[in-house]
Motif scaffolding. Structure first.
Motif, PDB file in Angstrom:
ATOM      1  N   ALA A  45     -29.399 -97.786 -54.246  1.00 37.55           N
ATOM      2  CA  ALA A  45     -30.642 -97.802 -55.015  1.00 37.55           C
ATOM      3  C   ALA A  45     -30.492 -98.605 -56.300  1.00 37.55           C
ATOM      4  O   ALA A  45     -31.359 -99.418 -56.650  1.00 37.55           O
ATOM      5  CB  ALA A  45     -31.068 -96.373 -55.326  1.00 37.55           C
ATOM      6  N   THR A  46     -29.370 -98.410 -57.020  1.00 37.51           N
ATOM      7  CA  THR A  46     -29.222 -99.135 -58.289  1.00 37.51           C
ATOM      8  C   THR A  46     -29.064-100.628 -58.066  1.00 37.51           C
ATOM      9  O   THR A  46     -29.417-101.424 -58.939  1.00 37.51           O
ATOM     10  CB  THR A  46     -28.035 -98.589 -59.110  1.00 37.51           C
ATOM     11  OG1 THR A  46     -26.832 -98.677 -58.341  1.00 37.51           O
ATOM     12  CG2 THR A  46     -28.280 -97.154 -59.532  1.00 37.51           C
ATOM     13  N   THR A  95     -36.362 -95.842 -51.238  1.00 35.32           N
ATOM     14  CA  THR A  95     -34.981 -95.373 -51.269  1.00 35.32           C
ATOM     15  C   THR A  95     -34.939 -93.933 -50.774  1.00 35.32           C
ATOM     16  O   THR A  95     -35.957 -93.248 -50.732  1.00 35.32           O
ATOM     17  CB  THR A  95     -34.399 -95.436 -52.694  1.00 35.32           C
ATOM     18  OG1 THR A  95     -35.236 -94.681 -53.579  1.00 35.32           O
ATOM     19  CG2 THR A  95     -34.320 -96.871 -53.189  1.00 35.32           C
ATOM     20  N   ASN A 153     -32.671 -90.160 -51.172  1.00 37.15           N
ATOM     21  CA  ASN A 153     -31.774 -89.470 -52.097  1.00 37.15           C
ATOM     22  C   ASN A 153     -31.132 -88.288 -51.393  1.00 37.15           C
ATOM     23  O   ASN A 153     -31.457 -87.991 -50.237  1.00 37.15           O
ATOM     24  CB  ASN A 153     -32.536 -89.023 -53.353  1.00 37.15           C
ATOM     25  CG  ASN A 153     -31.679 -89.101 -54.608  1.00 37.15           C
ATOM     26  OD1 ASN A 153     -30.486 -88.803 -54.579  1.00 37.15           O
ATOM     27  ND2 ASN A 153     -32.289 -89.511 -55.712  1.00 37.15           N
ATOM     28  N   ILE A 182     -32.977 -92.337 -59.360  1.00 35.14           N
ATOM     29  CA  ILE A 182     -33.469 -93.715 -59.319  1.00 35.14           C
ATOM     30  C   ILE A 182     -34.914 -93.819 -59.785  1.00 35.14           C
ATOM     31  O   ILE A 182     -35.307 -94.807 -60.402  1.00 35.14           O
ATOM     32  CB  ILE A 182     -33.279 -94.336 -57.907  1.00 35.14           C
ATOM     33  CG1 ILE A 182     -33.531 -95.846 -57.952  1.00 35.14           C
ATOM     34  CG2 ILE A 182     -34.150 -93.634 -56.874  1.00 35.14           C
ATOM     35  CD1 ILE A 182     -32.575 -96.624 -58.825  1.00 35.14           C
ATOM     36  N   ASP A 240     -38.863 -92.735 -53.795  1.00 33.13           N
ATOM     37  CA  ASP A 240     -37.565 -92.136 -53.474  1.00 33.13           C
ATOM     38  C   ASP A 240     -37.826 -90.866 -52.655  1.00 33.13           C
ATOM     39  O   ASP A 240     -38.663 -90.034 -53.047  1.00 33.13           O
ATOM     40  CB  ASP A 240     -36.820 -91.798 -54.771  1.00 33.13           C
ATOM     41  CG  ASP A 240     -35.366 -91.427 -54.545  1.00 33.13           C
ATOM     42  OD1 ASP A 240     -34.749 -91.999 -53.624  1.00 33.13           O
ATOM     43  OD2 ASP A 240     -34.847 -90.584 -55.303  1.00 33.13           O
TER      44      ASP A 240
END
Length: 560
Positions: A80-81, A101, A103, A119, A161
């Motif tokens: 994600a980053t 994304t 998680n 995120i 997310d």
């Protein structure tokens, strides 16, 4: 109505939105979504990039080339980053993008679990909105909202997310057609239109400054009609390239730090500057307090927050540029300004371009690309000298031809963006122009192009230095070349071959022309390494924070 897992709902919502291509990289938390994607691979094509940053840039390039929403996917934590730079790039340039994304499960949130990161919090300053979905019953509507937000008003990126348990849980799903994206017209006030018309009709020397908002609004035809009706001259920002034809007689070139002398001097001779879909960036205005001091300023923009943010204007109209230009053009009286046009033509004669197109240099390379593609290619760039040369010497006839990182200035943007652009516009030759410094950053995406046989042409303008930074060091730092020399043994032709592409090296214009012709005919990924001098510079130039009328070039320095 039927029951689906969260992952299946994600795919169905993408299909609802007309998504045909997704760029991404799988990982543990998003595996359920990828499993569902596998079952729908005939409907949605997934492009596995070499790095998540490449996926976000590819989604951005797809969006810029098509006007549709670009979509990228990544897993939690570093996956994600790694999207963040691409999301920020899209945010600064108002590009519609949805990043999905996954998680860790809800029960693991907040416990520093493996590959857990907030995120949605990380990207809050660089998205129009960010969501974290912890309930499968909210998933479909959240994704639909994300697509609507990305496209509405001033476009931009949105992140969704989804916790891993939500991707596995089951909920009722009912298909819905996407909500129409309405043009912003409620903010257009009649009195603002009246004021604008009065200012335009009183003007004897109007100049239009075109920004990326004209591209986003699909307003290029309306802009051209408007410019012709009021007999204005037209300049543009980097993001506005192609919104007004670069081949038109009334076009004066780009404005700003590396704008033409005609635009930079001309804007200070105008009595009215009509700014359409631009935000008065510091790279455009130079010293904002001295910007177009002889002129009244009329600002047309969809975002009220941009009015008087960087430069105080005399009047403004807030709303969709396409609709505003239609309204004004319908009511305005047609006029001719022969004296003003003659004044600008005199500037064009006084300040011709001095680049030698027979010398093997950045300008000559761009000019040759323009000739060989007849001005019809999609051009992506990275950031630096090569970017400015591309903006200066390729005459963009249409919007969505130049895809470049304007606001964030992202080195490493180009290869991913070029891949995305080629998927979006397969009918066009797609060429990424990069310096050697930029190409090093994300050249791994050439492997992506090779894996899918995406026929992009990578032109490396290789001066073995960080060219733009070195230019500043030459001019403003007494030639102290701190960490800008890249004169090492990296061989981009061998790199190209190793990554599955075809590599060429050009040391003169004829070699480059031969390589480009072969690259276009091969219809496969190609890298052309162009060796130029390390001290070539981008001219003209305005020093940071200086007024536009201080614009100078090499001849000015030589004549001092």
């Amino acid at each position: 109505m039927k029951q689906l897992t969260g992952s299946e709902i994600v795919i169905e919502c993408l299909k609802e939105q007309g998504v045909d291509t997704v760029f991404g990289y799988p990982g543990g938390t998003i595996l359920n979504v990828y499993d569902a994607l596998y079952k729908h691979q005939d409907e949605i094509h997934h492009v596995l990039t070499s790095h998540e940053q490449g996926a976000s840039h590819a989604a951005d390039g797809y969006a810029r080339a098509t006007g549709k929403v670009g979509v990228c996917m990544a897993t939690s934590g570093p996956g994600a980053t790694n999207l963040v730079t691409g999301i920020a790039t899209a945010y600064m340039d108002s590009i519609p993008l949805v990043a999905i994304t996954a998680n860790v499960g809800v029960s693991l949130l907040g416990k520093d679990s493996f590959q857990e990161i907030d995120i949605a919090g990380v990207v809050m300053p660089i998205t129009k909105h960010s969501f974290i979905v912890k309930n499968v019953h909210e998933l479909a509507d959240t994704i639909r909202r994300a697509f609507k937000i990305a496209q509405s008003g001033r476009p931009g990126p949105v992140l969704v997310d989804i916790t891993k348990d939500v991707t596995a849980n089951v909920a009722d799903y009912e298909p819905k057609a996407p909500e129409p994206i309405e043009r912003v017209t409620k903010t257009i006030r009649a009195e603002d239109i009246d004021t604008a018309i009065k200012m335009i009709e009183n003007s004897k020397k109007p100049m239009i400054l075109v920004g990326g908002g004209v591209v986003a609004a699909d307003a290029s035809k309306e802009l051209k009609k408007f410019a012709e009706k009021i007999d204005a001259v037209v300049c543009d920002t980097l993001m506005g390239k192609g919104a007004f034809p670069g081949t038109d007689d009334r076009y004066t070139g780009m404005i700003g730090m590396h704008g033409t002398k005609v635009s930079n001097f001309g804007i200070n001779q105008a009595d009215l500057v009509i700014v359409v879909g631009a935000r008065f960036s510091d790279r455009v205005t130079g010293n904002a307090s001295k910007f177009a001091n002889q002129a009244k300023l009329l600002h047309i923009d969809i975002d009220a927050a941009e009015i008087n943010k960087n430069v105080e204007v005399d009047a403004s109209v807030v709303g969709d540029a396409k609709e505003i230009l239609k309204m004004i053009s319908t009511r305005i009286k047609a006029s001719k300004k022969p004296e003003w046009r003659a004044q600008i033509d005199a500037l064009k004669e006084q300040y011709p371009d001095h680049a030698d197109m027979n010398e093997f240099s950045g300008p000559a390379i761009i000019n040759k690309i323009y000739e060989l593609t007849e001005g019809n290619a999609t051009i992506t760039t990275d950031v630096g000298q090569h970017q400015m040369w591309a903006a200066q010497y390729y005459k963009f006839k249409e919007p969505r031809q130049l895809l470049t990182s304007g606001g964030l200035g992202t080195m490493g943007y180009g290869v991913g963006a070029c891949i995305g652009a080629k998927y979006g516009r397969p009918d066009r030759v797609a060429i990424n122009i990069a310096g050697d410094g930029c190409f090093r950053m994300n050249m791994n995406e050439i492997a992506t192009a090779s894996r899918y046989n995406v026929p992009i042409i990578q032109v490396v303008i290789n001066n073995h230095v960080l060219g733009m930074v070195r230019q500043w060091q030459t001019l403003f730092y007494d030639k102290r070349y701190s960490n800008t020399i890249l004169d090492d043994s990296v061989d981009f032709v061998k790199v190209a071959d190793a990554l599955g592409a075809t590599g060429f090296r050009a040391t003169n214009l004829q070699e480059f022309e031969d390589a480009m012709k072969q690259a276009i005919e091969l219809n496969k990924p190609v890298v052309i390494d162009c060796i130029i001098g390390k001290d070539d510079k981008v001219w003209p130039m305005v020093a940071a924070g200086a007024a536009l009328e201080t614009c100078f070039d090499q001849q000015d320095l030589d004549n001092k």
